[in-house]
Design an enzyme around this catalytic site. Structure first.
Site, PDB file in Angstrom:
ATOM      1  N   SER A  22       0.788  -1.229   0.000  1.00  0.00           N
ATOM      2  CA  SER A  22       0.000   0.000   0.000  1.00  0.00           C
ATOM      3  C   SER A  22       0.820   1.280   0.000  1.00  0.00           C
ATOM      4  O   SER A  22       0.271   2.343  -0.224  1.00  0.00           O
ATOM      5  CB  SER A  22      -0.942   0.019   1.211  1.00  0.00           C
ATOM      6  N   HIS A  31      -5.340  -5.145  -0.570  1.00  0.00           N
ATOM      7  CA  HIS A  31      -5.397  -4.095  -1.589  1.00  0.00           C
ATOM      8  C   HIS A  31      -5.513  -4.641  -3.004  1.00  0.00           C
ATOM      9  O   HIS A  31      -5.721  -3.865  -3.947  1.00  0.00           O
ATOM     10  CB  HIS A  31      -4.154  -3.204  -1.506  1.00  0.00           C
ATOM     11  N   LYS A  63     -12.116  -2.270   1.236  1.00  0.00           N
ATOM     12  CA  LYS A  63     -11.609  -1.437   0.151  1.00  0.00           C
ATOM     13  C   LYS A  63     -12.471  -1.603  -1.102  1.00  0.00           C
ATOM     14  O   LYS A  63     -13.397  -0.840  -1.325  1.00  0.00           O
ATOM     15  CB  LYS A  63     -10.140  -1.772  -0.087  1.00  0.00           C
TER      16      LYS A  63
END
Length: 552
Positions: A311, A339, A371
């Protein structure tokens, strides 16, 4: 948005960054016989030329001035600490009582040096409250400080329609309520907001079972288990998989949740250079040859811990080579796809989908719903035996409250959307649009002369700023143009690695991206942060060709 900065801070609080002898981060991919081995096994193989990640060095004078800046800041910080200690300057941070000063400090005096003297001066650069859904645009609460950012007060004014490039809303599904969320409302009315029990007691609902079956189907594995918090999914479950007498090989840039879980497990931890397969193989070979320290018995287990997308760097794990090494040395592989799940791959199934790797080649698949899926919580997936073991031994399952039913329904709804089970192709179109937006934005920034880190397909795009004075200036100037961007510096990054971090969404239109690019280009000239040796593109006509690929 505030969490994004804090998340980044934790990444490097636990692991120091290491660089190669040439000064660049050690994430450059290498080709080796392992790639050939993966191809010969008959598995679909991704074009590794796309794995080339940019870690361009800054000019020498920029690095020199960056270190000088931090040196001066540290010098004045020590001076101010001296004045505070002797009462010449008011100390606004937390301090021990007088009778405790001669003992072990409660607030870790040295470790808080930077936050006392530097971080508090720039912390208002982004982590501020928002008062709307984190969609393509959102509203911010305006705040001011009367004491140099030690404390803040809110003016009551709202900054409306700020362009959002700071949250992990990769597929653009974090929206205000609409009719498509009717099922979430129905579940709320039927089950309520919370459960008040753990999974091992009275906290397992039919909605949890439905979600776990759908996650397993989405990932093409035998079983899955969901948890109410993504951070705890790592921190509370790794100790259920390894323990004393086991070895964990952890990428040096792994997230804090992985590091915490590894430490809580009691296993021996050794770090390898970021995405460096040669270093990883050396550690694996030594672990096999020498075994445990002192007694030299074989390790009970060897577990490799990696992430799908990192990230802070925007890099993608070199999965085919790691799988090849894992098979060669009979190790286990745990991959955190927080992610990457939903964000990359032809069908949004993460790095396994991106590289065409068989899910059976990865022992533990972990991911989060906070996310791409606009909810919260996490999952662990793999063989049925693995999931059955976790149901009985996971600290999260035994002690933590179950996932909220409306949240479970939100994830079910969006998983069906991404998988096309809702009868449309809109989920697939979102995934494709995210990939186009990502490549377009990265290419334009590089052509403008910025130093950009990461893989071309990663929707996390770090733009290097280096000098501490330019961190907050970059974010504040962009905010004046109603653009919200996360900026981070030391200790969340290496000392000479301060950066702005753009998070791209499938909902960003060409007009929005061009607006941000124009403002960023202007800030680059104003702050003189276009450090790339390559300079601007010599073929500006390519810009228009790239723009044409994007859909509004």
């Amino acid at each position: 948005m505030a969490n994004a900065g804090g998340d980044a801070f934790c990444n490097r609080t636990f692991h120091n960054h290491k660089k190669q002898s040439d000064g660049s981060p050690s994430g450059n991919c290498r080709k080796s016989g392992m790639v050939k081995e993966a191809q010969e096994n008959g598995k679909p193989h991704f074009n590794h030329e796309l794995m080339v990640e940019s870690f361009e060095e800054a000019p020498l004078h920029v690095i020199v001035f960056t270190y000088l800046s931090y040196g001066l800041l540290s010098l004045f910080g020590y001076l101010r600490d001296f004045l505070r200690y002797h009462g010449f300057e008011k100390c606004n941070s937390a301090v021990e009582r007088e009778q405790q000063r001669d003992f072990v400090p409660l607030y870790q005096d040295f470790e808080n040096f930077y936050s006392r003297n530097v971080y508090l001066r720039i912390r208002d650069s982004w982590n501020r409250p928002i008062c709307s859904a984190p969609d393509v645009r959102f509203d911010l609460m305006e705040r001011v400080s009367d004491d140099y950012n030690w404390t803040f007060r809110y003016t009551g004014r709202i900054i409306k329609d700020v362009i959002n490039l700071s949250s992990y809303n990769y597929l653009g599904l974090a929206l205000k309520y609409d009719d498509s969320m009717r099922t979430v409302k129905d579940v709320l009315e039927t089950y309520g907001v919370g459960i008040g029990s753990t999974r091992c007691e009275m906290g397992t609902l039919d909605k949890h079972k439905e979600l776990e079956d759908l996650v397993a189907k989405f990932l093409n594995v035998e079983a899955a288990m969901v948890f109410g918090m993504g951070f705890a999914t790592n921190a509370m479950n790794i100790p259920a998989l390894v323990g004393k007498g086991c070895l964990i090989l952890s990428d040096e840039l792994n997230h804090a949740s992985l590091i915490l879980g590894a430490r809580l497990s009691g296993a021996t931890i050794r770090t390898f250079k970021h995405n460096d397969m040669q270093n990883l193989e050396e550690l694996l070979r030594d672990a096999i040859i020498y075994g445990q320290p002192r007694i030299h018995r074989a390790w009970k287990k060897i577990l490799i811990l990696v992430e799908g997308i990192y990230s802070m760097e925007g890099t993608i794990v070199n999965l085919p080579q790691i799988v090849a090494l894992k098979k060669k040395y009979k190790a286990y592989l745990y991959i955190d796809e927080a992610h990457s799940i939903g964000a990359i791959g032809p069908t949004g199934r993460g790095v396994l989908d991106y590289f065409g790797v068989d899910p059976g080649d990865v022992d533990v698949l972990m991911g989060t719903f906070s996310k791409s899926f606009a909810a919260f919580g996490g999952y662990l997936a793999g063989k049925k035996e693995l999931v059955d073991h976790l149901r009985a031994h996971s600290h999260s399952a035994v002690y933590a409250t179950s996932m909220s039913p409306p949240v479970a329904e939100q994830i079910i709804r969006l998983l069906k959307f991404v998988m096309g089970l809702d009868g449309t192709r809109q989920g697939l179109q979102k995934i494709q649009q995210l990939a186009k937006n990502t490549r377009y934005f990265r290419q334009r920034l590089k052509e403008m002369g910025f130093i950009i880190y990461g893989n071309d397909d990663s929707p996390i795009i770090p733009l290097l700023l280096y000098m501490p004075s330019k961190i907050s200036a970059f974010a504040r100037h962009l905010l004046k143009k109603k653009i919200g961007v996360v900026v981070v510096g030391f200790p969340a990054t290496p000392l000479a690695g301060a950066r702005a971090r753009f998070s791209i969404s499938a909902s960003h239109t060409k007009e929005i991206l061009d607006t941000v690019l124009e403002a960023t280009n202007e800030m680059g000239d104003l702050l003189n942060v276009k450090y790339s040796h390559q300079g601007k593109s010599a073929r500006p006509e390519l810009h228009g060709e790239t723009r044409f690929e994007l859909n509004d």
